[in-house]
Design a protein around this motif. Structure first.
Motif, mmCIF file in Angstrom:
data_model
loop_
_atom_site.group_PDB
_atom_site.id
_atom_site.type_symbol
_atom_site.label_atom_id
_atom_site.label_comp_id
_atom_site.label_asym_id
_atom_site.label_seq_id
_atom_site.Cartn_x
_atom_site.Cartn_y
_atom_site.Cartn_z
ATOM 1 N N GLY A 1 -10.400 5.959 0.584
ATOM 2 C CA GLY A 1 -9.723 7.241 0.354
ATOM 3 C C GLY A 1 -8.210 7.186 0.522
ATOM 4 O O GLY A 1 -7.585 8.205 0.805
ATOM 5 N N LEU A 2 -7.607 6.000 0.354
ATOM 6 C CA LEU A 2 -6.166 5.890 0.598
ATOM 7 C C LEU A 2 -5.373 5.378 -0.609
ATOM 8 O O LEU A 2 -4.248 4.916 -0.449
ATOM 9 N N GLU A 3 -5.957 5.471 -1.797
ATOM 10 C CA GLU A 3 -5.239 4.927 -2.951
ATOM 11 C C GLU A 3 -3.895 5.637 -3.163
ATOM 12 O O GLU A 3 -2.901 5.008 -3.532
ATOM 13 N N SER A 4 -3.845 6.931 -2.847
ATOM 14 C CA SER A 4 -2.594 7.677 -3.053
ATOM 15 C C SER A 4 -1.490 7.233 -2.090
ATOM 16 O O SER A 4 -0.323 7.541 -2.284
ATOM 17 N N LYS A 5 -1.855 6.464 -1.056
ATOM 18 C CA LYS A 5 -0.859 6.029 -0.058
ATOM 19 C C LYS A 5 -0.411 4.589 -0.295
ATOM 20 O O LYS A 5 0.276 4.005 0.548
ATOM 21 N N LYS A 6 -0.793 4.001 -1.418
ATOM 22 C CA LYS A 6 -0.595 2.553 -1.562
ATOM 23 C C LYS A 6 0.866 2.113 -1.500
ATOM 24 O O LYS A 6 1.165 0.998 -1.100
ATOM 25 N N SER A 7 1.796 2.991 -1.877
ATOM 26 C CA SER A 7 3.208 2.585 -1.862
ATOM 27 C C SER A 7 3.927 2.924 -0.563
ATOM 28 O O SER A 7 5.094 2.602 -0.383
ATOM 29 N N GLU A 8 3.221 3.592 0.349
ATOM 30 C CA GLU A 8 3.834 3.958 1.647
ATOM 31 C C GLU A 8 3.905 2.739 2.566
ATOM 32 O O GLU A 8 3.020 1.870 2.525
ATOM 33 N N LEU A 9 4.909 2.704 3.427
ATOM 34 C CA LEU A 9 4.934 1.663 4.464
ATOM 35 C C LEU A 9 3.777 1.923 5.425
ATOM 36 O O LEU A 9 3.499 3.078 5.773
#
Ligand code: ATP
Ligand code: MG
Length: 264
Positions: A144-152
């Motif tokens: 459930g974290l694909e939307s966070k892939k570019s976050e540090l």
């Protein structure tokens, strides 16, 4: 490994640290396609068990058989491509890398090119590298974290960072995944999500070995639970049986906990 045979078998595993016996003659059999819980009071030997299975620690005696083959002295990095992946009790992420790159690292065991050259872009992207990113994104989607892939990684909550570790373990494309206290530090909704994820993995054919202190989560997801205390196996069976086992209740009460009250 024949049909019906355990995916993982521990035969008489002992591990000593100087005068302290952390594991003593542990026999354990994990059935493929199940969720197998490992519980026990603090210091019972649970993480040591994972360290021995993954090869970070060498047992003083005993044998570990994975998918029908004895692991012997195979080092940790060579156990991963055999289908054995894990998460750690304490988060081990590269906090200043983004989430996708942290998960990409989980695939280094399968890469023809060093994974760091993909992350740092020092070599032109190949078809394989695009594929590796696709796998990493698919693993992030599973948690459930694909939307966070570019976050540090450091900008995610503690619970989310644990899920990134989970995704990284999945990226190694394991058959057996060892989770060391995945729910620690998670809030109620994150725990519910985690429960759903572990059940889904089992439905997809993965085998999961789960160290956890949250009895509610364990009761809802485990097929079998093994209980350790002072390095010894004191009980094993279906969750309800284990929770009501007099030796298990005594072990927890002796440590000031209550296995029936929810956390153990
Ligand atoms: N590398 C080490 N060197 C010396 N002693 C160790 C080492 N690792 C673990 N121990 C000891 O072995 C025992 C079992 O530790 P372990 O970390 O396996 O317990 P645990 O069941 O995972 O506990 P917790 O629930 O607190 O995580 C403890 O007494 C611990 O202090
Ligand atoms: Mg531990």
């Amino acid at each position: 490994m024949g049909q019906g045979e355990p995916i993982l078998e521990l035969k008489g595993i002992s591990k000593r640290f100087g005068g302290l016996t952390a594991l003593e003659g542990i026999n354990l059999s994990v059935t493929p396609g199940t969720v197998h819980g490992v519980i026990g009071p603090n210091g019972a030997g649970k993480s040591t068990l994972f360290n021995v299975i993954t090869g970070l620690l060498r047992p003083n005696s005993g044998e570990i058989v994975f998918r029908g083959n004895s692991l012997g002295r195979i080092p940790p990095h060579r156990r991963v491509p055999l289908g054995l992946a894990r998460t750690f009790q304490n988060i081990r992420l590269f906090k200043d890398m983004n989430v996708e790159d942290n998960v990409l690292i989980g695939q280094h065991v399968h890469t023809p090119t060093p994974v760091l050259s993909i992350i740092f872009g020092t070599q032109p992207a190949t078809e394989w590298e695009d594929k590796a990113k696709e796998v990493a994104d698919a693993c992030l989607r599973k948690v459930g974290l694909e939307s966070k892939k570019s976050e540090l990684a450091r900008n995610l909550s503690y619970g989310q960072q644990k899920l990134v570790e989970f995704a990284r373990a999945l990226a190694a494309q394991p058959e057996l995944i060892l989770l060391d206290e995945p729910a620690a530090g998670m809030n109620v909704s994150e725990k519910a999500e985690l429960l759903h994820m572990i059940s889904t993995l089992r439905d997809e054919g993965y085998t999961v070995v789960l160290i956890e202190h949250d009895m509610k989560l364990l009761m809802n997801v485990c097929d079998t639970i093994t209980v350790l205390n002072h390095g010894k196996k004191i009980a094993e069976g279906v969750p309800r049986m284990v929770r009501n086992h007099p030796d298990v209740i005594a072990a927890y009460l002796g440590k000031g906990g209550d296995v029936r009250a929810g956390t153990c």
